[in-house]
Design an enzyme around this catalytic site. Structure first.
Site, PDB file in Angstrom:
ATOM      1  N   HIS A  98       0.830  -1.202   0.000  1.00 34.20           N
ATOM      2  CA  HIS A  98       0.000   0.000   0.000  1.00 34.20           C
ATOM      3  C   HIS A  98       0.870   1.259   0.000  1.00 34.20           C
ATOM      4  O   HIS A  98       2.035   1.237   0.429  1.00 34.20           O
ATOM      5  CB  HIS A  98      -0.943  -0.015   1.201  1.00 34.20           C
ATOM      6  CG  HIS A  98      -2.036  -1.041   1.062  1.00 34.20           C
ATOM      7  ND1 HIS A  98      -3.153  -1.066   1.851  1.00 34.20           N
ATOM      8  CD2 HIS A  98      -2.170  -2.067   0.163  1.00 34.20           C
ATOM      9  CE1 HIS A  98      -3.939  -2.061   1.469  1.00 34.20           C
ATOM     10  NE2 HIS A  98      -3.356  -2.690   0.459  1.00 34.20           N
ATOM     11  N   GLU A 100       0.839   3.984   1.750  1.00 42.76           N
ATOM     12  CA  GLU A 100       1.318   4.475   3.055  1.00 42.76           C
ATOM     13  C   GLU A 100       2.535   3.689   3.514  1.00 42.76           C
ATOM     14  O   GLU A 100       3.512   4.243   4.011  1.00 42.76           O
ATOM     15  CB  GLU A 100       0.201   4.333   4.107  1.00 42.76           C
ATOM     16  CG  GLU A 100      -1.065   5.111   3.797  1.00 42.76           C
ATOM     17  CD  GLU A 100      -2.066   4.355   2.925  1.00 42.76           C
ATOM     18  OE1 GLU A 100      -1.660   3.530   2.088  1.00 42.76           O
ATOM     19  OE2 GLU A 100      -3.268   4.609   3.085  1.00 42.76           O
ATOM     20  N   CYS A 124      -6.299   2.145   5.196  1.00 41.89           N
ATOM     21  CA  CYS A 124      -6.928   0.900   5.646  1.00 41.89           C
ATOM     22  C   CYS A 124      -6.362   0.508   7.015  1.00 41.89           C
ATOM     23  O   CYS A 124      -5.428   1.135   7.515  1.00 41.89           O
ATOM     24  CB  CYS A 124      -6.680  -0.218   4.625  1.00 41.89           C
ATOM     25  SG  CYS A 124      -5.005  -0.867   4.662  1.00 41.89           S
ATOM     26  N   CYS A 127      -2.552  -0.273   7.066  1.00 45.62           N
ATOM     27  CA  CYS A 127      -1.744   0.948   6.992  1.00 45.62           C
ATOM     28  C   CYS A 127      -1.846   1.737   8.295  1.00 45.62           C
ATOM     29  O   CYS A 127      -0.861   2.333   8.740  1.00 45.62           O
ATOM     30  CB  CYS A 127      -2.193   1.806   5.814  1.00 45.62           C
ATOM     31  SG  CYS A 127      -1.760   1.039   4.250  1.00 45.62           S
TER      32      CYS A 127
END
Ligand SMILES: O=c1ccn([C@H]2C[C@H](O)[C@@H](COP(=O)(O)O)O2)c(=O)[nH]1
Ligand SMILES: [Zn+2]
Length: 181
Positions: A98, A100, A124, A127
């Site tokens: 992801h 992040e 999410c 993250c």
């Protein structure tokens, strides 16, 4: 141009400069960092969702940038971009890093304590855990379109418990134009 003319031009320029004031249409810090997150998202090969993130310290220095993509060595053309595939092994969710996580792992400083992360999409739960553990204390997000899903509700629960501040950035304009001229 002979010398007297040159001197005359020089003093004209100086007079003009002294009456000049700063530009007023420059972008603010928040717009700047969010725009960088959006620019990073443009690097993503995910056909359904492109996410970008930018980590910034209290001095407005950028410490990390990331977007969603496969890990180093995992070829974008070999690994799957589909999600609802018959075989679970062919789903992108097993492989994608992801935005992040990438921004945090790409950091150019050891210390992310008290930093802010600008993200194009509210983080999410996975993250959120990484953000909290990294020491980041503020999350500025633009889209919250997935916020009703359990994993995003879990993010908020964890941010609230850990004292991570989060708020939605509403841009003044929905477009920033960059011209290569
Ligand atoms: O916190 C987040 C959440 C999601 N992403 C990435 C992961 C995927 O590449 C896409 C989401 O794909 P969907 O097909 O829309 O579920 O977004 C992220 O980087 N950070
Ligand atoms: Zn995530």
């Amino acid at each position: 141009m002979d010398l007297p003319e040159k001197i005359e031009n020089l003093s004209l320029n100086n007079a003009q400069n002294s009456t000049q004031t700063k530009r007023e249409d420059y972008i603010g810090w928040k717009e700047y960092f969010m725009a960088i997150a959006f620019l990073a998202a443009k690097r993503s090969k995910d056909p359904s969702y492109q996410v970008g993130a930018c980590v910034v310290n209290k001095e407005n220095k950028i410490l990390g940038i990331g977007y969603n993509g496969f890990p180093i060595g995992c070829n974008d053309d070999d690994f799957p971009w589909g999600k609802n595939t018959p075989s679970p092994l062919d789903s992108k969710f097993l492989y994608v890093c992801h935005a992040e996580m990438n921004a945090i792992l790409n950091k150019n400083s050891a210390d992310l304590n008290n930093c802010t992360i600008y993200v194009s999409l509210f983080p999410c739960n996975e993250c959120a855990k990484i953000i909290i553990q990294s020491g980041i204390r503020e999350v500025v997000y633009l889209s919250d379109e997935k916020a009703h899903k359990p994993m995003y509700i879990a993010s908020k629960k964890m941010f609230d418990a850990a004292g991570v501040n989060y708020w939605q950035f509403i841009p003044k304009n929905d477009t920033i134009v960059i011209k290569f001229t």
